[in-house]
Design a protein around this motif. Structure first.
Motif, mmCIF file in Angstrom:
data_model
loop_
_atom_site.group_PDB
_atom_site.id
_atom_site.type_symbol
_atom_site.label_atom_id
_atom_site.label_comp_id
_atom_site.label_asym_id
_atom_site.label_seq_id
_atom_site.Cartn_x
_atom_site.Cartn_y
_atom_site.Cartn_z
ATOM 1 N N VAL A 133 13.943 14.125 122.434
ATOM 2 C CA VAL A 133 14.438 14.981 123.521
ATOM 3 C C VAL A 133 15.725 15.725 123.197
ATOM 4 O O VAL A 133 16.012 16.747 123.821
ATOM 5 N N ARG A 134 16.477 15.265 122.240
ATOM 6 C CA ARG A 134 17.797 15.857 122.003
ATOM 7 C C ARG A 134 17.780 17.345 121.685
ATOM 8 O O ARG A 134 18.626 18.089 122.193
ATOM 9 N N PRO A 135 16.847 17.870 120.900
ATOM 10 C CA PRO A 135 16.854 19.325 120.671
ATOM 11 C C PRO A 135 16.694 20.120 121.971
ATOM 12 O O PRO A 135 17.349 21.152 122.158
ATOM 13 N N TYR A 136 15.858 19.626 122.865
ATOM 14 C CA TYR A 136 15.663 20.319 124.145
ATOM 15 C C TYR A 136 16.889 20.176 125.041
ATOM 16 O O TYR A 136 17.234 21.103 125.779
ATOM 17 N N LEU A 137 17.547 19.027 124.964
ATOM 18 C CA LEU A 137 18.759 18.837 125.760
ATOM 19 C C LEU A 137 19.859 19.795 125.319
ATOM 20 O O LEU A 137 20.606 20.322 126.139
ATOM 21 N N ARG A 138 19.953 20.019 124.031
ATOM 22 C CA ARG A 138 20.961 20.958 123.526
ATOM 23 C C ARG A 138 20.701 22.377 124.007
ATOM 24 O O ARG A 138 21.610 23.100 124.374
ATOM 25 N N ILE A 139 19.444 22.771 124.011
ATOM 26 C CA ILE A 139 19.085 24.112 124.500
ATOM 27 C C ILE A 139 19.339 24.196 126.000
ATOM 28 O O ILE A 139 19.925 25.165 126.483
ATOM 29 N N LEU A 140 18.919 23.170 126.740
ATOM 30 C CA LEU A 140 19.123 23.177 128.197
ATOM 31 C C LEU A 140 20.598 23.184 128.583
ATOM 32 O O LEU A 140 20.962 23.750 129.606
#
Length: 144
Positions: A133-140
């Motif tokens: 999930v971390r890549p998506y959290l960074r984008i969000l």
């Protein structure tokens, strides 16, 4: 006296279902371990972890509240961007991004482990979830 000694050492605090009378009429201790709950924060996101015993195994759950989807009247472009990012997460195997009725964004993960999970297992499951999930959290984080 031996059953009373076991209860005094292992079953505190006493709760409903902690002790029982076994077939021999002696006092016994329920063998099911209590659910475990922890919290930790990474990158200003508070994660909640719970481990529940299920039969001979364990159910590992992890979740975090990320923020809110803005209403169209507030920021239509930001809303479209956030929803597009959330749609892109539908393929994830270990986690799920969810928008609840109040427009709050949550990320949730759950897995079942065949044995009772120990500290190493908790760390392993947590790292697997965070790697996904971390890549998506960074984008969000740019939009929330």
């Amino acid at each position: 006296m031996q059953p009373l000694a076991e209860v005094s050492q292992a079953a505190l605090p006493l709760r409903l279902g902690t002790v029982h009378i076994n077939a021999d009429g002696l006092l016994g201790i329920a063998a099911t371990p209590a659910p475990s709950k922890q919290r930790f924060a990474i990158d200003d996101v508070l994660y909640h972890v719970s481990i529940d015993p299920v039969g001979d195994g364990s159910r590992f759950r992890i979740w975090a509240e990320l923020g809110y989807v803005p209403y169209t009247a507030q920021s239509p472009q930001r809303r479209r961007d956030i929803l597009a990012i959330l749609r892109a997460t539908q393929h994830l195997a270990r986690s799920c991004f969810v928008v609840d009725g109040g427009q709050k964004i949550l990320v949730i993960g759950e897995s079942h482990v065949e044995e009772h999970i120990d500290v190493t297992g908790v760390v392993y499951e947590t790292v697997q979830f965070l790697q996904e999930v971390r890549p998506y959290l960074r984008i969000l984080s740019d939009f929330l």
